[in-house]
Scaffold this motif. Structure first.
Motif, PDB file in Angstrom:
ATOM      1  N   GLU A 115      37.997  41.948  47.026  1.00 24.37           N
ATOM      2  CA  GLU A 115      39.609  41.843  46.911  1.00 24.37           C
ATOM      3  C   GLU A 115      40.018  42.955  46.301  1.00 24.37           C
ATOM      4  OE1 GLU A 115      41.732  38.824  44.639  1.00 24.37           O
ATOM      5  OE2 GLU A 115      40.267  39.072  43.108  1.00 24.37           O
ATOM      6  N   ASN A 116      41.328  43.636  46.263  1.00 23.17           N
ATOM      7  CA  ASN A 116      41.918  44.766  45.570  1.00 23.17           C
ATOM      8  C   ASN A 116      42.708  44.131  44.315  1.00 23.17           C
ATOM      9  OD1 ASN A 116      44.706  44.943  46.423  1.00 23.17           O
ATOM     10  ND2 ASN A 116      43.829  45.529  48.317  1.00 23.17           N
ATOM     11  N   THR A 117      43.104  44.818  43.524  1.00 22.72           N
ATOM     12  CA  THR A 117      43.772  44.547  42.189  1.00 22.72           C
ATOM     13  C   THR A 117      45.132  44.148  42.664  1.00 22.72           C
ATOM     14  OG1 THR A 117      42.361  45.801  40.815  1.00 22.72           O
ATOM     15  CG2 THR A 117      44.630  45.167  39.928  1.00 22.72           C
TER      16      THR A 117
ATOM     17  N   GLY B 102      43.656  50.246  46.022  1.00 29.67           N
ATOM     18  CA  GLY B 102      42.238  50.830  46.102  1.00 29.67           C
ATOM     19  C   GLY B 102      41.132  50.731  45.148  1.00 29.67           C
ATOM     20  N   VAL B 103      41.825  49.871  44.178  1.00 28.16           N
ATOM     21  CA  VAL B 103      40.913  49.487  43.065  1.00 28.16           C
ATOM     22  C   VAL B 103      40.434  48.028  43.325  1.00 28.16           C
ATOM     23  CG1 VAL B 103      40.988  48.684  40.559  1.00 28.16           C
ATOM     24  CG2 VAL B 103      42.433  50.841  41.562  1.00 28.16           C
ATOM     25  N   LEU B 104      39.029  48.089  43.564  1.00 27.35           N
ATOM     26  CA  LEU B 104      38.372  46.911  44.106  1.00 27.35           C
ATOM     27  C   LEU B 104      37.845  46.089  42.797  1.00 27.35           C
ATOM     28  CD1 LEU B 104      36.601  48.169  47.011  1.00 27.35           C
ATOM     29  CD2 LEU B 104      38.659  47.317  47.003  1.00 27.35           C
ATOM     30  N   ARG B 105      37.853  44.868  43.076  1.00 29.29           N
ATOM     31  CA  ARG B 105      37.478  43.624  41.992  1.00 29.29           C
ATOM     32  C   ARG B 105      36.198  43.291  42.367  1.00 29.29           C
ATOM     33  NH1 ARG B 105      41.174  41.596  38.352  1.00 29.29           N
ATOM     34  NH2 ARG B 105      40.171  39.425  38.747  1.00 29.29           N
ATOM     35  N   ARG B 106      35.451  42.512  41.529  1.00 31.39           N
ATOM     36  CA  ARG B 106      34.344  41.810  42.174  1.00 31.39           C
ATOM     37  C   ARG B 106      34.357  40.665  42.672  1.00 31.39           C
ATOM     38  NH1 ARG B 106      34.238  45.951  39.561  1.00 31.39           N
ATOM     39  NH2 ARG B 106      32.655  46.713  37.825  1.00 31.39           N
ATOM     40  N   ASN B 107      35.470  39.916  42.675  1.00 37.70           N
ATOM     41  CA  ASN B 107      35.593  38.792  43.897  1.00 37.70           C
ATOM     42  C   ASN B 107      35.736  39.234  45.187  1.00 37.70           C
ATOM     43  OD1 ASN B 107      35.087  36.772  41.674  1.00 37.70           O
ATOM     44  ND2 ASN B 107      36.944  36.722  41.371  1.00 37.70           N
ATOM     45  N   LYS B 108      35.331  38.460  45.948  1.00 40.31           N
ATOM     46  CA  LYS B 108      35.720  38.746  47.651  1.00 40.31           C
ATOM     47  C   LYS B 108      36.730  37.376  47.865  1.00 40.31           C
ATOM     48  CE  LYS B 108      31.121  40.393  49.269  1.00 40.31           C
ATOM     49  NZ  LYS B 108      30.206  40.279  49.819  1.00 40.31           N
ATOM     50  N   PRO B 109      37.812  37.694  48.531  1.00 44.31           N
ATOM     51  CA  PRO B 109      38.531  36.504  49.075  1.00 44.31           C
ATOM     52  C   PRO B 109      37.808  35.780  49.797  1.00 44.31           C
ATOM     53  CG  PRO B 109      39.584  38.978  49.587  1.00 44.31           C
ATOM     54  CD  PRO B 109      38.170  38.982  49.087  1.00 44.31           C
TER      55      PRO B 109
ATOM     56  N   VAL C  67      36.634  46.480  35.457  1.00 43.67           N
ATOM     57  CA  VAL C  67      35.579  46.200  34.615  1.00 43.67           C
ATOM     58  C   VAL C  67      35.189  44.671  34.860  1.00 43.67           C
ATOM     59  CG1 VAL C  67      34.241  46.307  32.390  1.00 43.67           C
ATOM     60  CG2 VAL C  67      35.945  48.284  33.151  1.00 43.67           C
ATOM     61  N   MET C  68      34.058  44.424  35.081  1.00 40.99           N
ATOM     62  CA  MET C  68      33.607  43.063  35.094  1.00 40.99           C
ATOM     63  C   MET C  68      33.831  42.436  33.807  1.00 40.99           C
ATOM     64  SD  MET C  68      32.166  40.514  36.984  1.00 40.99           S
ATOM     65  CE  MET C  68      30.950  39.219  36.777  1.00 40.99           C
TER      66      MET C  68
ATOM     67  N   MET D 182      42.476  32.049  38.134  1.00 40.61           N
ATOM     68  CA  MET D 182      42.337  32.494  39.647  1.00 40.61           C
ATOM     69  C   MET D 182      40.832  32.838  39.842  1.00 40.61           C
ATOM     70  SD  MET D 182      44.101  32.166  42.281  1.00 40.61           S
ATOM     71  CE  MET D 182      42.796  31.874  43.761  1.00 40.61           C
ATOM     72  N   PRO D 183      40.247  33.898  39.347  1.00 36.55           N
ATOM     73  CA  PRO D 183      38.656  34.159  39.436  1.00 36.55           C
ATOM     74  C   PRO D 183      37.990  32.831  39.586  1.00 36.55           C
ATOM     75  CG  PRO D 183      39.691  35.782  37.844  1.00 36.55           C
ATOM     76  CD  PRO D 183      40.802  34.894  38.037  1.00 36.55           C
ATOM     77  N   MET D 184      38.127  32.120  38.526  1.00 35.34           N
ATOM     78  CA  MET D 184      37.307  30.841  38.717  1.00 35.34           C
ATOM     79  C   MET D 184      37.653  29.968  39.811  1.00 35.34           C
ATOM     80  SD  MET D 184      37.231  29.490  34.664  1.00 35.34           S
ATOM     81  CE  MET D 184      36.178  28.240  35.018  1.00 35.34           C
ATOM     82  N   LEU D 185      38.745  29.799  40.092  1.00 34.32           N
ATOM     83  CA  LEU D 185      38.936  29.029  41.347  1.00 34.32           C
ATOM     84  C   LEU D 185      38.225  29.733  42.740  1.00 34.32           C
ATOM     85  CD1 LEU D 185      42.579  28.352  41.326  1.00 34.32           C
ATOM     86  CD2 LEU D 185      40.758  26.698  41.215  1.00 34.32           C
ATOM     87  N   GLN D 186      38.466  31.183  42.730  1.00 29.04           N
ATOM     88  CA  GLN D 186      37.706  31.736  43.762  1.00 29.04           C
ATOM     89  C   GLN D 186      36.061  31.670  43.820  1.00 29.04           C
ATOM     90  OE1 GLN D 186      39.537  35.533  42.682  1.00 29.04           O
ATOM     91  NE2 GLN D 186      40.035  35.677  44.884  1.00 29.04           N
ATOM     92  N   ASN D 187      35.530  31.828  42.618  1.00 29.05           N
ATOM     93  CA  ASN D 187      34.195  31.323  42.464  1.00 29.05           C
ATOM     94  C   ASN D 187      33.688  29.987  42.880  1.00 29.05           C
ATOM     95  OD1 ASN D 187      32.369  33.751  41.643  1.00 29.05           O
ATOM     96  ND2 ASN D 187      33.711  34.237  40.126  1.00 29.05           N
ATOM     97  N   LEU D 188      34.428  28.987  42.232  1.00 28.91           N
ATOM     98  CA  LEU D 188      34.283  27.611  42.608  1.00 28.91           C
ATOM     99  C   LEU D 188      34.259  27.633  44.091  1.00 28.91           C
ATOM    100  CD1 LEU D 188      36.135  25.983  39.504  1.00 28.91           C
ATOM    101  CD2 LEU D 188      33.614  26.104  39.924  1.00 28.91           C
ATOM    102  N   ASN D 189      35.085  28.050  44.798  1.00 27.74           N
ATOM    103  CA  ASN D 189      35.371  27.846  46.275  1.00 27.74           C
ATOM    104  C   ASN D 189      34.516  28.983  47.113  1.00 27.74           C
ATOM    105  OD1 ASN D 189      37.268  25.236  46.408  1.00 27.74           O
ATOM    106  ND2 ASN D 189      38.050  26.535  44.651  1.00 27.74           N
ATOM    107  N   ASN D 190      33.982  29.739  46.749  1.00 24.76           N
ATOM    108  CA  ASN D 190      33.266  30.626  47.715  1.00 24.76           C
ATOM    109  C   ASN D 190      31.757  30.897  47.239  1.00 24.76           C
ATOM    110  OD1 ASN D 190      33.077  32.282  45.317  1.00 24.76           O
ATOM    111  ND2 ASN D 190      34.191  34.217  46.088  1.00 24.76           N
ATOM    112  N   GLY D 191      31.116  29.661  46.780  1.00 20.48           N
ATOM    113  CA  GLY D 191      29.764  29.572  46.459  1.00 20.48           C
ATOM    114  C   GLY D 191      29.449  30.605  45.343  1.00 20.48           C
ATOM    115  N   GLY D 192      30.064  30.661  44.297  1.00 21.70           N
ATOM    116  CA  GLY D 192      29.974  31.257  42.988  1.00 21.70           C
ATOM    117  C   GLY D 192      29.520  32.757  43.272  1.00 21.70           C
TER     118      GLY D 192
END
Length: 194
Positions: A32-34, A18-25, A78-79, A137-147
């Motif tokens: 996404e959750n932790t 239930g702990v949500l992160r800033r990135n979306k799958p 935390v971001m 991993m968060p960098m990969l997500q941002n690079l592949n989901n429009g930042g």
């Protein structure tokens, strides 16, 4: 009884879902959750081990990656780019680690707390590799989901480099080179502020 303590800990871990992160799958319209993050970075570590410039104990690395965010059950996520909030969260994460690993039988709890502590301080090759993977991993997500999370939080390329290069480049230089090129591409697409 030891089993009761282990079961209580396992059930407490349900809260990590239930702990949500800033990135979306990628491809999904939810955070996404932790727990998902922990699983994914373990898989990334397994597949990037050969890229690491120093030999690592992959079993220890995987254990670190599995425990490193457990204190977020108490502290929240935390971001990473919010330095002031990150500093405030450190005390909450320590208290969370003490409480959560304290639910376990003493030897097991101490071993998991030590793994969490070692990851947090990044003092050996295993911890440095684990910390690098946690940033990749968060960098990969941002690079592949429009930042997505970069854009939502107004993050610029200098912030991304400052937060990630020192953790990734010395451990995974080839991976960093690829990610760094991706940042330039993200700027060109308008996914990342110059």
């Amino acid at each position: 009884m030891a089993l009761d303590a282990i079961f209580a800990f396992a059930l407490e871990l349900e809260k990590l879902k239930g702990v949500l992160r800033r990135n979306k799958p990628i491809g999904l319209d939810r955070r996404e959750n932790t727990a998902e993050h922990s699983w994914q970075i373990c898989m990334l570590a397994l597949t990037l081990e050969a890229e690491c410039i120093a030999p690592v104990d992959i079993n220890r690395v995987l254990k670190m990656l599995l425990v490193h965010d457990i204190p977020e059950i108490d502290a929240g996520d935390v971001m990473v780019y919010d330095i002031a909030q990150r500093q405030k969260a450190e005390a909450l994460e320590l208290a969370g680690a003490e409480r959560l690993f304290g639910l376990l039988p003493a030897d097991t709890g101490k071993a998991l707390f030590t793994l969490w502590h070692d990851f947090s301080h990044g003092t050996d090759a295993d911890a440095r590799f684990a910390r690098a993977i946690d940033r990749v991993m968060p960098m990969l997500q941002n690079l592949n989901n429009g930042g997505q999370s970069w854009r939502e939080h107004g993050i610029g390329v200098s912030q991304v480099i400052a937060m990630n290069e020192a953790k990734v480049a010395p451990v995974l230089p080839g991976v960093w080179a690829r990610l760094r090129a991706g940042l330039d591409e993200a700027i060109a697409r308008g996914d990342l502020k110059p």
